[in-house]
Design a protein around this motif. Structure first.
Motif, PDB file in Angstrom:
ATOM      1  N   ASP A   7       0.834  -1.210   0.000  1.00 14.28           N
ATOM      2  CA  ASP A   7       0.000   0.000   0.000  1.00 14.28           C
ATOM      3  C   ASP A   7       0.868   1.258   0.000  1.00 14.28           C
ATOM      4  O   ASP A   7       0.571   2.228  -0.701  1.00 14.28           O
ATOM      5  CB  ASP A   7      -0.935   0.015   1.210  1.00 14.28           C
ATOM      6  CG  ASP A   7      -2.009  -1.060   1.138  1.00 14.28           C
ATOM      7  OD1 ASP A   7      -2.200  -1.656   0.057  1.00 14.28           O
ATOM      8  OD2 ASP A   7      -2.656  -1.314   2.184  1.00 14.28           O
ATOM      9  N   ARG A   8       1.938   1.228   0.794  1.00 10.01           N
ATOM     10  CA  ARG A   8       2.848   2.381   0.829  1.00 10.01           C
ATOM     11  C   ARG A   8       3.531   2.582  -0.515  1.00 10.01           C
ATOM     12  O   ARG A   8       3.695   3.714  -0.971  1.00 10.01           O
ATOM     13  CB  ARG A   8       3.893   2.198   1.926  1.00 10.01           C
ATOM     14  CG  ARG A   8       3.337   2.364   3.321  1.00 10.01           C
ATOM     15  CD  ARG A   8       4.412   2.172   4.352  1.00 10.01           C
ATOM     16  NE  ARG A   8       3.836   2.170   5.683  1.00 10.01           N
ATOM     17  CZ  ARG A   8       4.469   1.744   6.756  1.00 10.01           C
ATOM     18  NH1 ARG A   8       5.707   1.282   6.651  1.00 10.01           N
ATOM     19  NH2 ARG A   8       3.878   1.766   7.935  1.00 10.01           N
ATOM     20  N   ASP A  14       2.352   1.658  -3.417  1.00  9.06           N
ATOM     21  CA  ASP A  14       1.331   2.170  -4.335  1.00  9.06           C
ATOM     22  C   ASP A  14       1.098   3.660  -4.114  1.00  9.06           C
ATOM     23  O   ASP A  14       0.968   4.434  -5.073  1.00  9.06           O
ATOM     24  CB  ASP A  14       0.011   1.408  -4.158  1.00  9.06           C
ATOM     25  CG  ASP A  14       0.069  -0.007  -4.705  1.00  9.06           C
ATOM     26  OD1 ASP A  14       1.029  -0.330  -5.451  1.00  9.06           O
ATOM     27  OD2 ASP A  14      -0.860  -0.793  -4.395  1.00  9.06           O
ATOM     28  N   ALA A  15       1.045   4.063  -2.841  1.00  7.15           N
ATOM     29  CA  ALA A  15       0.823   5.482  -2.524  1.00  7.15           C
ATOM     30  C   ALA A  15       2.002   6.326  -3.007  1.00  7.15           C
ATOM     31  O   ALA A  15       1.809   7.430  -3.553  1.00  7.15           O
ATOM     32  CB  ALA A  15       0.613   5.661  -1.024  1.00  7.15           C
ATOM     33  N   LYS A  70       1.818   9.211  -5.820  1.00  5.56           N
ATOM     34  CA  LYS A  70       2.299  10.569  -5.514  1.00  5.56           C
ATOM     35  C   LYS A  70       3.296  11.027  -6.575  1.00  5.56           C
ATOM     36  O   LYS A  70       3.234  12.155  -7.049  1.00  5.56           O
ATOM     37  CB  LYS A  70       2.942  10.579  -4.128  1.00  5.56           C
ATOM     38  CG  LYS A  70       3.354  11.941  -3.644  1.00  5.56           C
ATOM     39  CD  LYS A  70       3.894  11.859  -2.218  1.00  5.56           C
ATOM     40  CE  LYS A  70       4.306  13.229  -1.727  1.00  5.56           C
ATOM     41  NZ  LYS A  70       4.846  13.174  -0.364  1.00  5.56           N
TER      42      LYS A  70
END
Length: 146
Positions: A116-117, A119-120, A124
């Motif tokens: 998830d990190r 992907d974030a 960004k």
């Protein structure tokens, strides 16, 4: 930092490990239930046999039949104690499997969080690139309008 493919491989392995641990946990919980049911069955059988023994005593019983009844009840007592030990063993195994499943689940969730990190961070970065492209496009448009 791990590549997306490596992270997905780790997540897949963790998912499989968690699934396997969950299956083992389910089997161990089933073993506990079965051991408890067998224990209850043995207790019920002992109670029924004691009632028969008492009825036989009231009706009159030979010394040999008396010894046979007592010997069988003693064997039932041993079986009941043995079954209690089986229950304790099955419960211990179940607790171990639960801990293993929890560990697997924590690992799976860690990889999921890392994914998830990642992907974030990728989103960004993509948004930053899009914003830069839009700013450059707007700047060019403003430059040519002069």
């Amino acid at each position: 930092m791990a590549s997306k493919a490596q992270l997905e491989t780790l997540m897949d392995l963790a998912r499989r490990e968690t699934d396997d641990a969950a299956k083992r946990l389910g089997a161990s919980l089933k073993a506990v239930d079965e051991a408890k049911q067998k224990h209850e069955m043995l207790i019920g059988f002992r109670e029924e046999y004691i009632k028969r023994f008492e009825a036989a005593q009231a009706a009159g019983i030979t010394p040999m039949a008396y010894r046979n009844f007592v010997a069988f009840i003693d064997k039932l007592e041993v079986a009941i104690k043995g079954q209690l030990e089986m229950i304790r063993h099955a419960q211990l195994r179940s607790e171990q499997e639960k801990a293993a499943w929890q560990g697997s689940e924590r690992k799976r969730m860690s990889y999921s969080t890392l994914n998830d990190r990642a992907d974030a961070a990728a989103l960004k970065l993509e948004n930053k690139r899009d914003q830069k492209a839009m700013d450059e496009h707007a700047a060019r448009g403003a430059y040519y309008k002069r």
